[in-house]
Design an enzyme around this catalytic site. Sequence first.
Site, PDB file in Angstrom:
ATOM      1  N   ARG A 191      -6.108  -3.364   7.445  1.00  0.00           N
ATOM      2  CA  ARG A 191      -7.281  -3.923   8.146  1.00  0.00           C
ATOM      3  C   ARG A 191      -8.073  -4.851   7.230  1.00  0.00           C
ATOM      4  O   ARG A 191      -8.198  -4.584   6.025  1.00  0.00           O
ATOM      5  CB  ARG A 191      -8.221  -2.786   8.579  1.00  0.00           C
ATOM      6  CG  ARG A 191      -7.670  -1.942   9.685  1.00  0.00           C
ATOM      7  CD  ARG A 191      -8.641  -0.830  10.041  1.00  0.00           C
ATOM      8  NE  ARG A 191      -8.749   0.171   8.988  1.00  0.00           N
ATOM      9  CZ  ARG A 191      -9.546   1.225   9.041  1.00  0.00           C
ATOM     10  NH1 ARG A 191     -10.347   1.395  10.075  1.00  0.00           N
ATOM     11  NH2 ARG A 191      -9.578   2.101   8.066  1.00  0.00           N
ATOM     12  N   PRO A 192      -8.654  -5.949   7.794  1.00  0.00           N
ATOM     13  CA  PRO A 192      -9.512  -6.794   6.959  1.00  0.00           C
ATOM     14  C   PRO A 192     -10.731  -5.999   6.517  1.00  0.00           C
ATOM     15  O   PRO A 192     -11.298  -5.246   7.291  1.00  0.00           O
ATOM     16  CB  PRO A 192      -9.930  -7.940   7.894  1.00  0.00           C
ATOM     17  CG  PRO A 192      -9.443  -7.588   9.245  1.00  0.00           C
ATOM     18  CD  PRO A 192      -8.540  -6.410   9.165  1.00  0.00           C
ATOM     19  N   ARG A 193     -11.102  -6.134   5.238  1.00  0.00           N
ATOM     20  CA  ARG A 193     -12.288  -5.429   4.744  1.00  0.00           C
ATOM     21  C   ARG A 193     -13.527  -6.261   5.012  1.00  0.00           C
ATOM     22  O   ARG A 193     -13.484  -7.491   4.950  1.00  0.00           O
ATOM     23  CB  ARG A 193     -12.157  -5.157   3.251  1.00  0.00           C
ATOM     24  CG  ARG A 193     -11.028  -4.214   2.931  1.00  0.00           C
ATOM     25  CD  ARG A 193     -10.954  -3.926   1.434  1.00  0.00           C
ATOM     26  NE  ARG A 193      -9.767  -3.122   1.143  1.00  0.00           N
ATOM     27  CZ  ARG A 193      -8.941  -3.316   0.111  1.00  0.00           C
ATOM     28  NH1 ARG A 193      -9.187  -4.289  -0.750  1.00  0.00           N
ATOM     29  NH2 ARG A 193      -7.898  -2.550  -0.071  1.00  0.00           N
ATOM     30  N   ASP A 243     -12.116   1.109  -2.472  1.00  0.00           N
ATOM     31  CA  ASP A 243     -11.408  -0.150  -2.756  1.00  0.00           C
ATOM     32  C   ASP A 243     -12.059  -0.945  -3.879  1.00  0.00           C
ATOM     33  O   ASP A 243     -12.019  -2.177  -3.889  1.00  0.00           O
ATOM     34  CB  ASP A 243     -11.310  -1.022  -1.485  1.00  0.00           C
ATOM     35  CG  ASP A 243     -10.769  -0.246  -0.310  1.00  0.00           C
ATOM     36  OD1 ASP A 243      -9.765   0.446  -0.498  1.00  0.00           O
ATOM     37  OD2 ASP A 243     -11.362  -0.317   0.786  1.00  0.00           O
ATOM     38  N   GLU A 244     -12.661  -0.248  -4.829  1.00  0.00           N
ATOM     39  CA  GLU A 244     -13.321  -0.945  -5.943  1.00  0.00           C
ATOM     40  C   GLU A 244     -12.333  -1.378  -7.027  1.00  0.00           C
ATOM     41  O   GLU A 244     -12.700  -2.108  -7.950  1.00  0.00           O
ATOM     42  CB  GLU A 244     -14.397  -0.050  -6.583  1.00  0.00           C
ATOM     43  CG  GLU A 244     -15.588   0.269  -5.692  1.00  0.00           C
ATOM     44  CD  GLU A 244     -15.367   1.540  -4.885  1.00  0.00           C
ATOM     45  OE1 GLU A 244     -14.233   2.077  -4.928  1.00  0.00           O
ATOM     46  OE2 GLU A 244     -16.314   1.993  -4.216  1.00  0.00           O
ATOM     47  N   GLY A 245     -11.107  -0.857  -6.937  1.00  0.00           N
ATOM     48  CA  GLY A 245     -10.119  -1.201  -7.972  1.00  0.00           C
ATOM     49  C   GLY A 245      -9.884  -0.040  -8.930  1.00  0.00           C
ATOM     50  O   GLY A 245      -9.522  -0.258 -10.095  1.00  0.00           O
ATOM     51  N   LYS A 246     -10.044   1.184  -8.433  1.00  0.00           N
ATOM     52  CA  LYS A 246      -9.849   2.371  -9.288  1.00  0.00           C
ATOM     53  C   LYS A 246      -8.407   2.458  -9.786  1.00  0.00           C
ATOM     54  O   LYS A 246      -8.156   2.896 -10.901  1.00  0.00           O
ATOM     55  CB  LYS A 246     -10.181   3.650  -8.508  1.00  0.00           C
ATOM     56  CG  LYS A 246     -11.644   3.768  -8.126  1.00  0.00           C
ATOM     57  CD  LYS A 246     -11.918   5.028  -7.336  1.00  0.00           C
ATOM     58  CE  LYS A 246     -11.265   5.041  -5.970  1.00  0.00           C
ATOM     59  NZ  LYS A 246     -11.746   4.022  -5.026  1.00  0.00           N
ATOM     60  N   GLY A 295      -8.798  -9.992 -13.237  1.00  0.00           N
ATOM     61  CA  GLY A 295      -7.538 -10.295 -12.549  1.00  0.00           C
ATOM     62  C   GLY A 295      -6.823  -8.994 -12.263  1.00  0.00           C
ATOM     63  O   GLY A 295      -7.183  -7.951 -12.808  1.00  0.00           O
ATOM     64  N   GLY A 313      -5.684   4.291  -0.876  1.00  0.00           N
ATOM     65  CA  GLY A 313      -4.700   3.261  -1.212  1.00  0.00           C
ATOM     66  C   GLY A 313      -5.063   2.682  -2.562  1.00  0.00           C
ATOM     67  O   GLY A 313      -6.100   2.054  -2.708  1.00  0.00           O
ATOM     68  N   HIS A 314      -4.252   2.969  -3.568  1.00  0.00           N
ATOM     69  CA  HIS A 314      -4.540   2.486  -4.923  1.00  0.00           C
ATOM     70  C   HIS A 314      -3.468   1.484  -5.333  1.00  0.00           C
ATOM     71  O   HIS A 314      -2.290   1.816  -5.376  1.00  0.00           O
ATOM     72  CB  HIS A 314      -4.561   3.666  -5.910  1.00  0.00           C
ATOM     73  CG  HIS A 314      -5.688   4.620  -5.655  1.00  0.00           C
ATOM     74  ND1 HIS A 314      -5.796   5.852  -6.241  1.00  0.00           N
ATOM     75  CD2 HIS A 314      -6.778   4.502  -4.866  1.00  0.00           C
ATOM     76  CE1 HIS A 314      -6.902   6.451  -5.818  1.00  0.00           C
ATOM     77  NE2 HIS A 314      -7.515   5.656  -4.985  1.00  0.00           N
ATOM     78  N   GLN A 341     -11.373   7.052  -2.584  1.00  0.00           N
ATOM     79  CA  GLN A 341     -12.434   6.427  -1.778  1.00  0.00           C
ATOM     80  C   GLN A 341     -13.653   6.097  -2.671  1.00  0.00           C
ATOM     81  O   GLN A 341     -13.475   5.903  -3.852  1.00  0.00           O
ATOM     82  CB  GLN A 341     -12.822   7.307  -0.588  1.00  0.00           C
ATOM     83  CG  GLN A 341     -11.750   7.417   0.482  1.00  0.00           C
ATOM     84  CD  GLN A 341     -10.761   8.535   0.249  1.00  0.00           C
ATOM     85  OE1 GLN A 341     -11.119   9.592  -0.220  1.00  0.00           O
ATOM     86  NE2 GLN A 341      -9.522   8.303   0.586  1.00  0.00           N
ATOM     87  N   ARG A 362     -10.356  27.867   8.168  1.00  0.00           N
ATOM     88  CA  ARG A 362      -9.367  28.850   7.686  1.00  0.00           C
ATOM     89  C   ARG A 362      -8.119  28.933   8.559  1.00  0.00           C
ATOM     90  O   ARG A 362      -7.516  29.974   8.717  1.00  0.00           O
ATOM     91  CB  ARG A 362     -10.023  30.230   7.504  1.00  0.00           C
ATOM     92  CG  ARG A 362     -11.006  30.207   6.345  1.00  0.00           C
ATOM     93  CD  ARG A 362     -12.165  31.105   6.543  1.00  0.00           C
ATOM     94  NE  ARG A 362     -12.941  30.710   7.692  1.00  0.00           N
ATOM     95  CZ  ARG A 362     -13.961  31.412   8.157  1.00  0.00           C
ATOM     96  NH1 ARG A 362     -14.308  32.529   7.594  1.00  0.00           N
ATOM     97  NH2 ARG A 362     -14.651  30.978   9.197  1.00  0.00           N
TER      98      ARG A 362
END
Length: 426
Positions: free
Chosen positions: A301-303, A13-16, A413, A40-41, A222, A142
Amino acid sequence: MPSIVVVGAHWGDEGKGKIVDMLAQSADMVVRYSGGDNAGHTVINDQGKFGLHLVPSGIFCKQAVCVIANGTVINPESLLSELDMLQSKGVDCSRLCISDKAHLTLPYHVLLDGAEETARGSAAIGTTKRGIGPTYADKAARNGLRMGDLLDLEAAAGRLKATYASKEAALKRLGLELIPFDALMAKLGAYAKRIGPLITATETLINQALDDAKTVVFEGAQGTLLDVEFGTYPYVTSSTTIAPGVYPGAGLRPRALDHILGVFKAYTTRVGTGPMPTELLDETGELIRTRAHEFGVTTGRPRRCGWFDAVAGRYSVQINGMNAGALTRLDVLDDFPSIKVCVAYEINGKPVRDFPGSLTTLNRCKPVYEELPGWRKPTPHLRRFEDLPAQAKAYVHRLEHLVGCPMKMISVGPRREETITVAALV
Ligand code: IMP
């Protein structure tokens, strides 16, 4: 033309999504190489606001071929609803290619993920319950089904029968019911009709693009500290999240990358359980969460929020070999009178400089903070590094020094244009 991999430096969730969306403007190809619909991006552009889970963020750029490569796991149900959502908003998805070697997340994986989490009780990992762990487990054991199997359903049915029987029995013991085998096969048939034409050997496409000197952006999912090898195991995801994961995850040959871009957030967040030394359980943590709207794109969910963890950041630079950084969400700190940075850990007053591999040790670590003055001025309108308030520049430089990586992009932003490009990468 360069090839570049973009990875999260902390716990995701760094903003990738935003950074890849920007790089994709000049890319010929954008590739997802790990994880599944647990990711989630968020992308905000002139076409709207989008939460992507499987489709690469390059889908909005008409010139870019988008690839979901072999290292990913794909729940076809999620993929189709994502494609429906994009197409309903007028986004052209015809440039999407999917690896024949990516594994399928099936209904029993999702059910098992939920059941395993319940069984863990208070030691639950806090997974996204998307079936990611069980799918990667089946891959290693496998027992998996791959996207290419959708192209030969008769053979797939033969192989799936035994796996299905054992999953059905396991779920029955847990009081859970699986859809009947024939209904599952019918679903696979429907997926094959829609997704089949997109399935191909993507490693060939990717290596050809590199041979042709195209610009290829690899989009990590991630963050480094959720990596199954180097993250805070077992509170990690089940795939590789680090830059070197792009080699097996996309079929890339060694030495193919020009830039390894780490995305750092100006503070630190984490979703799910597991150690997070700088977590703030007070009103400052709450303030960051509210200002930044830190809630998961996939689960809502709240981070967990805290000050920037430079010990973890330094480890991340080392493991990934990052030669460039992007610092996101600097604007969230605009109003703070002072800002703390964790420069080291300590246990019982003894310094711990390196990120510990042992969870027990990490849980005992207390952050050692350095306090820097805040700038208390808005930054979202700024476009040049030199125009940032002096304290903001000092903060960025301090982080660069602590983690050992130059910040080449600074995001102030959520919108594409709210970005300071310190040095162009593509
Ligand atoms: P899983 O990937 O669903 O198995 O979840 C394992 C851990 O990774 C949990 O702590 C999740 O919250 C975390 N996780 C998975 N995907 C993401 C993501 O995209 N961002 C942040 N955390 C994630």
